[in-house]
Each structure stands twice: as C-alpha cells, then as structure tokens.
Design a protein around this motif. Structure first.
Motif, PDB file in Angstrom:
ATOM      1  N   ILE A  12       0.836  -1.210   0.000  1.00 51.00           N
ATOM      2  CA  ILE A  12       0.000   0.000   0.000  1.00 51.00           C
ATOM      3  C   ILE A  12       0.864   1.251   0.000  1.00 51.00           C
ATOM      4  O   ILE A  12       0.597   2.209  -0.738  1.00 51.00           O
ATOM      5  N   GLY A  13       1.919   1.251   0.818  1.00 50.84           N
ATOM      6  CA  GLY A  13       2.806   2.411   0.863  1.00 50.84           C
ATOM      7  C   GLY A  13       3.474   2.687  -0.473  1.00 50.84           C
ATOM      8  O   GLY A  13       3.559   3.844  -0.911  1.00 50.84           O
ATOM      9  N   LEU A  14       3.932   1.645  -1.148  1.00 51.30           N
ATOM     10  CA  LEU A  14       4.565   1.835  -2.448  1.00 51.30           C
ATOM     11  C   LEU A  14       3.560   2.296  -3.504  1.00 51.30           C
ATOM     12  O   LEU A  14       3.891   3.134  -4.353  1.00 51.30           O
ATOM     13  N   THR A  15       2.340   1.779  -3.449  1.00 56.21           N
ATOM     14  CA  THR A  15       1.321   2.212  -4.408  1.00 56.21           C
ATOM     15  C   THR A  15       1.014   3.695  -4.232  1.00 56.21           C
ATOM     16  O   THR A  15       0.923   4.441  -5.222  1.00 56.21           O
ATOM     17  N   LEU A  16       0.875   4.144  -2.996  1.00 53.79           N
ATOM     18  CA  LEU A  16       0.629   5.570  -2.741  1.00 53.79           C
ATOM     19  C   LEU A  16       1.818   6.424  -3.164  1.00 53.79           C
ATOM     20  O   LEU A  16       1.644   7.503  -3.736  1.00 53.79           O
ATOM     21  N   ALA A  17       3.031   5.942  -2.885  1.00 50.40           N
ATOM     22  CA  ALA A  17       4.228   6.677  -3.317  1.00 50.40           C
ATOM     23  C   ALA A  17       4.288   6.760  -4.842  1.00 50.40           C
ATOM     24  O   ALA A  17       4.688   7.785  -5.403  1.00 50.40           O
ATOM     25  N   GLY A  18       3.870   5.697  -5.517  1.00 48.73           N
ATOM     26  CA  GLY A  18       3.829   5.718  -6.976  1.00 48.73           C
ATOM     27  C   GLY A  18       2.855   6.750  -7.502  1.00 48.73           C
ATOM     28  O   GLY A  18       3.138   7.461  -8.474  1.00 48.73           O
ATOM     29  N   ALA A  19       1.693   6.875  -6.853  1.00 51.01           N
ATOM     30  CA  ALA A  19       0.721   7.893  -7.263  1.00 51.01           C
ATOM     31  C   ALA A  19       1.302   9.291  -7.082  1.00 51.01           C
ATOM     32  O   ALA A  19       1.121  10.165  -7.939  1.00 51.01           O
ATOM     33  N   LEU A  20       2.029   9.507  -5.996  1.00 52.60           N
ATOM     34  CA  LEU A  20       2.677  10.808  -5.784  1.00 52.60           C
ATOM     35  C   LEU A  20       3.741  11.081  -6.839  1.00 52.60           C
ATOM     36  O   LEU A  20       3.861  12.206  -7.335  1.00 52.60           O
ATOM     37  N   ILE A  21       4.488  10.055  -7.203  1.00 57.00           N
ATOM     38  CA  ILE A  21       5.504  10.225  -8.250  1.00 57.00           C
ATOM     39  C   ILE A  21       4.839  10.532  -9.588  1.00 57.00           C
ATOM     40  O   ILE A  21       5.343  11.345 -10.368  1.00 57.00           O
ATOM     41  N   GLY A  22       3.695   9.926  -9.860  1.00 54.95           N
ATOM     42  CA  GLY A  22       2.958  10.253 -11.077  1.00 54.95           C
ATOM     43  C   GLY A  22       2.541  11.714 -11.102  1.00 54.95           C
ATOM     44  O   GLY A  22       2.623  12.381 -12.142  1.00 54.95           O
ATOM     45  N   GLY A  23       2.113  12.233  -9.958  1.00 56.19           N
ATOM     46  CA  GLY A  23       1.765  13.651  -9.880  1.00 56.19           C
ATOM     47  C   GLY A  23       2.978  14.544 -10.070  1.00 56.19           C
ATOM     48  O   GLY A  23       2.920  15.549 -10.795  1.00 56.19           O
ATOM     49  N   LEU A  24       4.092  14.184  -9.445  1.00 56.99           N
ATOM     50  CA  LEU A  24       5.333  14.949  -9.612  1.00 56.99           C
ATOM     51  C   LEU A  24       5.795  14.915 -11.063  1.00 56.99           C
ATOM     52  O   LEU A  24       6.179  15.939 -11.638  1.00 56.99           O
ATOM     53  N   TRP A  25       5.735  13.743 -11.672  1.00 59.38           N
ATOM     54  CA  TRP A  25       6.141  13.600 -13.069  1.00 59.38           C
ATOM     55  C   TRP A  25       5.297  14.474 -13.987  1.00 59.38           C
ATOM     56  O   TRP A  25       5.811  15.088 -14.921  1.00 59.38           O
ATOM     57  N   SER A  26       3.986  14.558 -13.714  1.00 57.02           N
ATOM     58  CA  SER A  26       3.113  15.357 -14.580  1.00 57.02           C
ATOM     59  C   SER A  26       3.491  16.831 -14.557  1.00 57.02           C
ATOM     60  O   SER A  26       3.245  17.546 -15.531  1.00 57.02           O
ATOM     61  N   VAL A  27       4.102  17.289 -13.481  1.00 52.58           N
ATOM     62  CA  VAL A  27       4.555  18.681 -13.396  1.00 52.58           C
ATOM     63  C   VAL A  27       5.904  18.853 -14.093  1.00 52.58           C
ATOM     64  O   VAL A  27       6.152  19.866 -14.750  1.00 52.58           O
ATOM     65  N   ALA A 100       2.983   0.393  -7.843  1.00 49.12           N
ATOM     66  CA  ALA A 100       3.418   1.790  -7.812  1.00 49.12           C
ATOM     67  C   ALA A 100       3.648   2.326  -9.223  1.00 49.12           C
ATOM     68  O   ALA A 100       3.270   3.464  -9.536  1.00 49.12           O
ATOM     69  N   THR A 101       4.251   1.516 -10.074  1.00 48.88           N
ATOM     70  CA  THR A 101       4.483   1.938 -11.453  1.00 48.88           C
ATOM     71  C   THR A 101       3.160   2.119 -12.187  1.00 48.88           C
ATOM     72  O   THR A 101       2.968   3.087 -12.926  1.00 48.88           O
ATOM     73  N   GLY A 102       2.228   1.196 -11.971  1.00 50.91           N
ATOM     74  CA  GLY A 102       0.907   1.340 -12.573  1.00 50.91           C
ATOM     75  C   GLY A 102       0.189   2.587 -12.072  1.00 50.91           C
ATOM     76  O   GLY A 102      -0.433   3.318 -12.851  1.00 50.91           O
ATOM     77  N   ALA A 103       0.291   2.843 -10.765  1.00 54.94           N
ATOM     78  CA  ALA A 103      -0.345   4.037 -10.201  1.00 54.94           C
ATOM     79  C   ALA A 103       0.302   5.304 -10.735  1.00 54.94           C
ATOM     80  O   ALA A 103      -0.384   6.277 -11.072  1.00 54.94           O
ATOM     81  N   ALA A 104       1.630   5.309 -10.828  1.00 51.25           N
ATOM     82  CA  ALA A 104       2.334   6.486 -11.351  1.00 51.25           C
ATOM     83  C   ALA A 104       1.947   6.748 -12.801  1.00 51.25           C
ATOM     84  O   ALA A 104       1.698   7.896 -13.195  1.00 51.25           O
ATOM     85  N   ALA A 105       1.884   5.691 -13.595  1.00 50.72           N
ATOM     86  CA  ALA A 105       1.505   5.853 -15.007  1.00 50.72           C
ATOM     87  C   ALA A 105       0.062   6.337 -15.138  1.00 50.72           C
ATOM     88  O   ALA A 105      -0.231   7.224 -15.945  1.00 50.72           O
ATOM     89  N   ALA A 106      -0.836   5.771 -14.339  1.00 50.47           N
ATOM     90  CA  ALA A 106      -2.245   6.163 -14.432  1.00 50.47           C
ATOM     91  C   ALA A 106      -2.458   7.602 -13.983  1.00 50.47           C
ATOM     92  O   ALA A 106      -3.115   8.391 -14.674  1.00 50.47           O
ATOM     93  N   VAL A 107      -1.897   7.954 -12.840  1.00 47.97           N
ATOM     94  CA  VAL A 107      -2.061   9.321 -12.322  1.00 47.97           C
ATOM     95  C   VAL A 107      -1.375  10.319 -13.251  1.00 47.97           C
ATOM     96  O   VAL A 107      -1.946  11.356 -13.609  1.00 47.97           O
ATOM     97  N   GLY A 108      -0.148  10.010 -13.663  1.00 49.53           N
ATOM     98  CA  GLY A 108       0.577  10.912 -14.552  1.00 49.53           C
ATOM     99  C   GLY A 108      -0.129  11.115 -15.874  1.00 49.53           C
ATOM    100  O   GLY A 108      -0.285  12.248 -16.353  1.00 49.53           O
ATOM    101  N   ALA A 109      -0.600  10.029 -16.487  1.00 52.11           N
ATOM    102  CA  ALA A 109      -1.293  10.134 -17.775  1.00 52.11           C
ATOM    103  C   ALA A 109      -2.598  10.919 -17.637  1.00 52.11           C
ATOM    104  O   ALA A 109      -2.923  11.743 -18.491  1.00 52.11           O
ATOM    105  N   ALA A 110      -3.330  10.672 -16.553  1.00 47.70           N
ATOM    106  CA  ALA A 110      -4.591  11.395 -16.351  1.00 47.70           C
ATOM    107  C   ALA A 110      -4.342  12.894 -16.172  1.00 47.70           C
ATOM    108  O   ALA A 110      -5.060  13.724 -16.751  1.00 47.70           O
ATOM    109  N   LEU A 111      -3.324  13.238 -15.400  1.00 45.61           N
ATOM    110  CA  LEU A 111      -3.058  14.654 -15.139  1.00 45.61           C
ATOM    111  C   LEU A 111      -2.568  15.391 -16.388  1.00 45.61           C
ATOM    112  O   LEU A 111      -3.008  16.511 -16.658  1.00 45.61           O
ATOM    113  N   VAL A 112      -1.662  14.776 -17.152  1.00 44.73           N
ATOM    114  CA  VAL A 112      -1.185  15.474 -18.351  1.00 44.73           C
ATOM    115  C   VAL A 112      -2.264  15.524 -19.426  1.00 44.73           C
ATOM    116  O   VAL A 112      -2.347  16.498 -20.171  1.00 44.73           O
TER     117      VAL A 112
END
Length: 192
Positions: A12-27, A100-112
């Motif tokens: 769970i911690g890694l998945t949440l961290a991945g979502a945060l990285i996706g948000g950071l990446w989108s910026v 985490a990678t899936g969460a980062a990709a999903a969050v990042g793609a949605a934000l951009v």
C-alpha cells in the motif's frame, strides 16, 4: 506486527508513493510542441517544432528514472525493517513496485491529459487564411503502446528493487538475514 501485515503495509505504501511520483512527473515532464498546417492543396499535415519530438522519449525516460530511484530507496528501506526480512517481504517489494508503477503511469497520464488534452489534428482551426495552428502535446508515460513495452515499463523498477534486495541478502553473512534478535544456532550433532 505480523509479516503479512508488514507486507500489506509495504504494498500500500509503495502504491501511494507511486501515485505521488505520477503527480510529480506530470509537473516535471516536458510537453512536445507541434504545428498543424494546411498545405496549398488543402491537406492537413502535422510535425514537431525543432527537436521537440525528443520530449516524447525524455518524458517516458523521466518517469522510469523517478520510479527506478524510488525502487532502490524502497528496497533499502524495506531491508531496514529487520524483523520482517525474507522472501515474503521481497515479494511484497516487487508486487508493490509493479502497483506503484501502474499508479504512477495512471495518475501521470490522467493529469497530463487533463492539462494538455488530445492532439487536435482533425479539429485544428486551420483555414486558407490561417494555415498554421500551434499546440502542445501531452508527454507520454510509456515509450510505446505495445504490450511488451508497457509490461517492460511496469516490471523494470520492480526488477531493480528485487536485485537490490537480493544483493543485500547475499551480502549478509547470517542465515537469518540479520533479523533481530539474532537466532541462536545449534552446532551439528548437538541437541537443542
């Protein structure tokens, strides 16, 4: 805390961290600037300005770099949780990093996509009076959309973390992987 609960906490911690990285990446990820033009024959053409097409590679590489850095740090942090070292934690580490990678990709793609929208090739307002339309294309999270490229992107940080964890396990001289408190070993042939 039991080992199973510790494994769930890691995932769970890694998945949440991945979502945060996706948000950071989108910026941080640079968009690709392009142009849609109307030729003299009335045909629409699209191209990127200068070397802007390089941003399509740079953006995906940036996401992989951020996730790989997180994977190495996560492997070291999980290794520090001495009481839970072992195969279950190694499994939780790689499963958590795939999530985490899936969460980062999903969050990042949605934000951009929300920020830049789709490339307006068919709807670009080009006319005979105004033949050129400039746009910014959302940075991609994957190098390509094929299943092998997506799978490689999802598994690469997990593989790096598993390798880091395995190297620390191999470097530990104790059979119990240095868990605390140390386990007492009985010599061969002795009764406990």
């Amino acid at each position: 805390m039991t080992r199973r609960k510790a494994a769930v906490v890691v995932i769970i911690g890694l998945t949440l961290a991945g979502a945060l990285i996706g948000g950071l990446w989108s910026v941080l990820a640079p968009p690709a600037h392009g142009v849609i033009a109307l030729t003299r024959s009335g045909q629409r053409v699209q191209t990127y300005l200068g070397s802007e097409s390089d941003h399509l590679f740079v953006s995906a590489a940036m996401l992989i770099g951020l996730l790989t850095s997180m994977a190495i740090v996560a492997a070291v942090l999980v290794w520090q949780w001495r009481a839970h070292r072992g195969p279950l934690m190694a499994t939780a580490l790689w499963v958590g990093l795939v999530a985490a990678t899936g969460a980062a990709a999903a969050v990042g793609a949605a934000l951009v996509h929300w920020h830049y929208g789709a490339v307006p090739f068919d709807t670009a307002p080009v006319t005979r009076e105004s033949r050129v339309f400039y746009y910014s294309e959302a940075p991609p999270v994957f190098f390509a959309r094929g299943p092998w490229q997506v799978a490689t992107t999802l598994l690469f940080p997990a593989a790096v973390a598993a390798l880091t964890y395995a190297l620390m396990a191999v470097a530990t001289p104790r059979d119990d992987l240095g868990a605390s408190p140390p386990l007492e070993r009985t010599p061969l042939g002795a009764t406990p």
